[in-house]
Every structure is written in C-alpha cells, then in structure tokens.
Scaffold this active site. Structure first.
Site, short mmCIF file in Angstrom:
data_model
loop_
_atom_site.label_atom_id
_atom_site.label_comp_id
_atom_site.label_asym_id
_atom_site.label_seq_id
_atom_site.Cartn_x
_atom_site.Cartn_y
_atom_site.Cartn_z
CG ASP A 58 -2.28 -2.65 -2.53
OD1 ASP A 58 -1.53 -3.61 -2.25
OD2 ASP A 58 -2.12 -1.52 -2.08
CG HIS B 198 2.52 0.95 3.97
ND1 HIS B 198 2.78 0.83 2.63
CD2 HIS B 198 3.76 0.95 4.57
CE1 HIS B 198 4.07 0.76 2.41
NE2 HIS B 198 4.70 0.83 3.58
CG HIS C 22 0.93 4.96 -5.78
ND1 HIS C 22 2.10 5.69 -5.81
CD2 HIS C 22 1.21 3.84 -5.07
CE1 HIS C 22 3.04 5.03 -5.15
NE2 HIS C 22 2.53 3.92 -4.69
#
Length: 447
Positions: A383, A273, A324
């Site tokens: 990210d 996460h 994702h």
C-alpha cells in the site's frame, strides 16, 4: 423523540454488553484475530494456491524473521514479474490461468485464454442498466450489488461442479473491469456533472488496457504495463488474508459463487484491509504540504515522531503503509512495485516526489523502530507505493480499492474452487466461549 431516545438507550447498552476483560482471552487460550501469541497465524487450513512467507521457525520453536517471499502456485512472484518485464509482456491473464489451473500456460493456451476473457468481458444490457440504477457513493458497494445481480442472469447459479465453478470464475474475472469502469463513470456523471461514457471493450486488448480504455480512453503503453504488473502483485495473498478467508468460509457452507464473492468484496472494502492504499495517499499529500525540505532527514524524523505521538495529521498514531501481519523485514510486493514505479515517475516528471516517498519509507521504518523501542522490525507494505502508482496513472481515489478487488478476484475464485473440491469437505466453524453467567428468565410483569 421516543424512538430517538430508544436508539440512544440501546446504543448505551453496548458499553456494557460488549465489554470483556482482556485477561480472559489469556485464561481461556483464545486466539484473538486467529493469531498466536508470537504473532503467527493460527493454522486453519491447507492450500496449494498462494504462500506468504515472512518468518521461519527455529529448532526451539520461536519465530525468526526473514525477507518476505510470495509464491503463486509454487512460483516466486519475483521470478514471474521479472520474467514479464524482461519479455515485455502483459501478465494478468497468465497469472489468472496459473491460479485457476495450477500450471503456467503455453503460448497457444494463453492466446485462447485471453480470447475467452475478452469474449466474457462485455456486459449484458440489463447489467449496464442495473449499474446505472445502482448509482451510489461507493464503487465497492456498487460492485458487490452487481455481483449479486449476476446470480439472476446465470442459467445455473447454484451448481458447484468444477466445470460450472470455472465458468463462473472466468466470467467474474472478465467482468470486474467493465463493472468498475462503468460504475465510476456513472458516479462521476452524477456527482461532477461530467459526460457519461460507456465504452465497449476491445477484443484485441488485455485486461489492463481494456480497463484504462473503458475508464478514460487515453493512456500510455507504460501506464497499461504498470497497471498490469500492479494487478499481478495483488492477485493473490494466501488463504488467510481477511477477504480470501471470508470467501473460503462462505464457500464452505455451500452457498452460491456470487454470494461468496460479494462477501469477499465487503471484507476488502474495510480500511484495515483493501482500503489502506487511500489512507497512504492522503498521508503522503499531507507530508508533502507539511515538510518544507523533502531531503531533510531530521525534519522528516521529527514529524513522524509527532504523528506517532498522535499530535499531527489524523492523530491516530498510525503511519499508513508501514507494517504487515506476516512480513517484517520486507514485503516482496512493495520492493517490486518500488522498482517498477521509477520508470513511470520519470515519464510523469515526478522523480522528486518518488525520491521523497522512498526517503519517507526509510525514515518511517526507522522512526517506528525507535519509537516502539523493541527488537521487532517492521517494513513497508504494498500500500505504501500502490496509491502513488495509481495517482501517476491518473486513476481517481474512488476506484483504488475496487482495483484491488479487480486483481484479487483471481485469488478468490481459485480459493473457492479449492475449498469446494476437497475430498472431505467440512463447513468452517470455529468456536467462541461464552463467559456470561446464566440468567433466570422473568415474565414481562416482573421486569
């Protein structure tokens, strides 16, 4: 020795007690990870806060991937971010107001709200001393413990009325920056022997500016604006993401705000996460060292193939920052962050690294597609660029995930308020099917 052997024996039992035949999940129609067979999430609730869109359903019921969209209270995140850039304004406080109230503030409301945030940002002396006493190796754990400690300083911690929930939410949003900055400075002091600085926040600075001031004192205007926009992009991501769902699950039980938020922090800490941005930076640094020509597509593709085959890097077969759960064609946050990062790369003289990262993004997506040999596309996620931005701002890796929490506390508190103010509240309690045969109890002498 007997105790160590007992622990070994108990741990060995896990190999059998936790083994479940994968075919049983299909037999009993179990939605593993609360996900349907087509990859979509199991619908478990309704919300008016955030909306994460990565696909649409066709007339025959199948999923069709579309460019990703993210909405905050119905507003497109792209419009919010581009509006802030165009008007050269800081936006995190505005987004917090939007999330908590459901509407955008006017100038006077925004000014008053910023004053309210700044009024609540300074920590009590007891809290500062607790951070020093709670000195630890992981800032996320320190943050969680400090949040739990806030319960003791709250005159009415268990009250779940809307007014009290709003007061607690504003205090948490305000105090996360100070807790994280102080916790890191104490960590740096204890592990690196550096001087210990506890700087008090300035009442005229924004959340992003105050955080940089408390953390490292010196910063450029572009660094502050870049951090603010990154926090805006991470403030909310729907009710189904792991940490927000954790906050909603615990809130549905009626527990206090601090216990619920601490649970959300624990969820976000996980490497699957919020901890993913650190892994992207580590992979990027590895690629910089092992790819000789940063512009050579063939060399990059060949190395990604070796990564996917678990031959190099950490041999997990994963390309971090790619893929994702909802977005497939594109993650709107990654697109916006890539747009914003270029100016900072120019300021820091890192244009070559930025160009290399862009090329890695392109080739990673293509390499993954070719390797899997399927029609399913994947995209980069936020990210992929967030760690590089943090690095350019001069922020240490130890606070990458805490910074995520500093942004997401806005979404967490908004979802908690919503969960506790449904007209027909119900504790969240999904079912697990037990597949073990019944056993006959034996007395201890018969075993």
């Amino acid at each position: 020795m007997k105790k160590e052997y007992l622990i070994y024996k108990l741990s060995e039992s896990v190999k059998t007690t936790c083994r479940i035949d994968n075919s049983l999940f299909g037999k009993y129609n179990v939605k593993r990870g609360l996900r349907n067979e087509d990859g979509s999430g199991v619908l478990v609730g309704l919300t008016q806060i955030g909306n994460v869109v990565g696909y649409e359903r066709t007339q025959d019921g199948t999923l069709k991937a579309i460019p990703g969209k993210l909405y905050y209270r119905g507003y497109d995140i792209e419009d919010i971010v581009h509006g802030l850039i165009r008007e050269k304004r800081f936006g995190l406080e505005e987004v917090a107001f939007l999330m908590l109230s459901g509407r955008l503030p006017d100038r006077e409301e925004l000014s008053n709200f910023r004053e309210l945030i700044n009024d609540n940002m300074p920590l009590e002396q007891k809290t500062k001393m607790n951070i020093i006493d709670l000195e630890g190796q992981n800032i996320m754990n320190t943050l969680a413990r400090c949040v739990l400690e806030m319960y003791n300083f709250d005159p009415n911690p268990d009250d779940t009325s809307p007014e009290n929930l709003m007061r607690q939410s504003i205090q948490l949003i305000s105090r996360f920056p100070a807790i994280i900055a102080y916790a890191y400075n104490i960590y740096r002091h204890s592990t690196q022997g550096r001087s210990l600085h506890i700087r008090h926040p300035h009442e005229m600075l924004t959340i992003a500016e105050n955080f940089l001031y408390m953390l490292k004192k010196e910063y450029t205007p572009l660094e502050a604006r870049m951090l603010d926009l990154l926090l805006v992009l991470q403030a909310e991501h729907g009710g189904g993401n792991n940490s927000t769902f954790t906050v909603r699950v615990t809130s549905s039980s009626g527990t206090d705000t601090y216990s619920s938020i601490a649970a959300g922090i624990g969820s976000l800490k996980g490497p699957l996460h919020g901890g993913a941005n650190i892994q992207v930076v580590d992979m990027f640094n590895h690629l910089k060292q092992n790819i000789s020509d940063w512009t050579n597509v063939d060399e990059i593709d060949a190395y990604f193939l070796r990564i996917l085959n678990k031959e190099v890097y950490n041999k997990t077969g994963l390309i971090y920052g790619i893929g994702h759960a909802v977005y497939t064609i594109s993650d709107p946050r990654a697109i916006l962050l890539r747009e914003l990062a270029l100016d900072l790369a120019k300021e820091k003289g890192k244009q070559d690294e930025f160009a290399f990262l862009e090329l890695l993004e392109e080739r990673a997506i293509e390499s993954f597609y070719n390797f899997k040999g399927s029609k399913k596309r994947v995209s980069s996620n936020i990210d992929f660029y967030s760690g590089f931005v943090y690095e350019m701002i001069g922020l240490p890796q130890e606070i990458y995930t805490p910074l995520f929490a500093m942004a997401r506390i806005i979404g967490w508190t908004a979802h908690r308020i919503e969960e506790l103010n449904f007209k027909s509240k119900r504790i969240i309690r999904p079912a697990y099917r037990n597949i073990l045969d019944m056993q006959n109890y034996m007395s201890i002498d018969e075993r």
